[in-house]
Design a protein around this motif. Structure first.
Motif, PDB file in Angstrom:
ATOM      1  N   PRO A   1       3.480 -21.391   8.096  1.00  0.00           N
ATOM      2  CA  PRO A   1       3.525 -22.567   8.970  1.00  0.00           C
ATOM      3  C   PRO A   1       2.465 -22.462  10.053  1.00  0.00           C
ATOM      4  N   PRO A   2       1.795 -23.503  10.399  1.00  0.00           N
ATOM      5  CA  PRO A   2       2.183 -24.890  10.191  1.00  0.00           C
ATOM      6  C   PRO A   2       1.693 -25.508   8.887  1.00  0.00           C
ATOM      7  N   TRP A   3       1.134 -24.703   7.981  1.00  0.00           N
ATOM      8  CA  TRP A   3       0.680 -25.258   6.706  1.00  0.00           C
ATOM      9  C   TRP A   3       1.839 -25.396   5.738  1.00  0.00           C
ATOM     10  N   PRO A   4       1.821 -26.395   4.888  1.00  0.00           N
ATOM     11  CA  PRO A   4       0.846 -27.478   4.839  1.00  0.00           C
ATOM     12  C   PRO A   4       0.978 -28.378   6.072  1.00  0.00           C
ATOM     13  N   ALA A   5      -0.178 -28.811   6.567  1.00  0.00           N
ATOM     14  CA  ALA A   5      -0.205 -29.646   7.771  1.00  0.00           C
ATOM     15  C   ALA A   5       0.638 -30.895   7.545  1.00  0.00           C
ATOM     16  N   THR A   6       1.497 -31.184   8.518  1.00  0.00           N
ATOM     17  CA  THR A   6       2.444 -32.292   8.398  1.00  0.00           C
ATOM     18  C   THR A   6       2.398 -33.138   9.651  1.00  0.00           C
TER      19      THR A   6
ATOM     20  N   LEU B   1       9.646 -29.090   7.070  1.00  0.00           N
ATOM     21  CA  LEU B   1      10.184 -29.661   5.826  1.00  0.00           C
ATOM     22  C   LEU B   1      10.868 -28.614   4.944  1.00  0.00           C
ATOM     23  N   PHE B   2      10.973 -27.392   5.431  1.00  0.00           N
ATOM     24  CA  PHE B   2      11.590 -26.336   4.633  1.00  0.00           C
ATOM     25  C   PHE B   2      13.036 -26.716   4.295  1.00  0.00           C
ATOM     26  N   GLY B   3      13.341 -26.734   3.001  1.00  0.00           N
ATOM     27  CA  GLY B   3      14.688 -27.043   2.542  1.00  0.00           C
ATOM     28  C   GLY B   3      15.065 -28.511   2.590  1.00  0.00           C
ATOM     29  N   LYS B   4      14.140 -29.368   2.969  1.00  0.00           N
ATOM     30  CA  LYS B   4      14.425 -30.806   3.060  1.00  0.00           C
ATOM     31  C   LYS B   4      14.115 -31.483   1.730  1.00  0.00           C
TER      32      LYS B   4
ATOM     33  N   LEU C   1       4.969 -29.509  -2.896  1.00  0.00           N
ATOM     34  CA  LEU C   1       5.389 -29.383  -1.499  1.00  0.00           C
ATOM     35  C   LEU C   1       6.452 -28.294  -1.368  1.00  0.00           C
ATOM     36  N   ARG C   2       7.449 -28.285  -2.250  1.00  0.00           N
ATOM     37  CA  ARG C   2       8.481 -27.250  -2.196  1.00  0.00           C
ATOM     38  C   ARG C   2       7.882 -25.855  -2.353  1.00  0.00           C
ATOM     39  N   LEU C   3       6.854 -25.733  -3.176  1.00  0.00           N
ATOM     40  CA  LEU C   3       6.191 -24.454  -3.390  1.00  0.00           C
ATOM     41  C   LEU C   3       5.466 -23.982  -2.129  1.00  0.00           C
ATOM     42  N   GLU C   4       4.853 -24.904  -1.417  1.00  0.00           N
ATOM     43  CA  GLU C   4       4.021 -24.557  -0.271  1.00  0.00           C
ATOM     44  C   GLU C   4       4.792 -24.308   1.021  1.00  0.00           C
TER      45      GLU C   4
ATOM     46  N   PRO D   1       3.895 -19.968  -1.168  1.00  0.00           N
ATOM     47  CA  PRO D   1       4.212 -20.438   0.180  1.00  0.00           C
ATOM     48  C   PRO D   1       3.057 -20.244   1.149  1.00  0.00           C
ATOM     49  N   GLU D   2       2.908 -21.210   2.021  1.00  0.00           N
ATOM     50  CA  GLU D   2       1.921 -21.147   3.095  1.00  0.00           C
ATOM     51  C   GLU D   2       2.594 -20.627   4.360  1.00  0.00           C
TER      52      GLU D   2
END
Length: 88
Positions: A68-73, A26-29, A16-19, A65-66
């Protein structure tokens, strides 16, 4: 399926951190993986800095990294069982 194995959780959290990239919710969370659907690439995470926040994320397994909005959340609401009942 719940993820009792610490190594499995670490792998999913690292992916998740990679994507996620800047602009993704969720960036940085800091997150904790706690369940995974065995039929798809969706993982349930709790967000550490907001203990009442749970998200369902569709990982892409891309090695970078994807956009945004990927990965879909999808933000989940309580009770979680109701939020997840529509997952196929």
């Amino acid at each position: 399926m719940l993820l009792p194995d610490a190594r499995a959780r670490e792998i999913l959290e690292a992916q998740l951190r990679l994507e996620v990239s800047e602009g993704h919710p969720l960036f940085g969370k800091p997150v904790i993986a706690f369940a995974r659907c065995t039929r798809c690439d969706e993982v349930l995470f709790s967000v550490e800095d907001d203990p009442a926040r749970f998200v369902q994320v569709h990982l892409t397994w891309r090695q970078g990294p994807e956009t945004p909005p990927w990965p879909a959340t999808e933000e989940l609401s309580f009770p979680l069982v109701d939020s997840l009942s529509e997952h196929h």
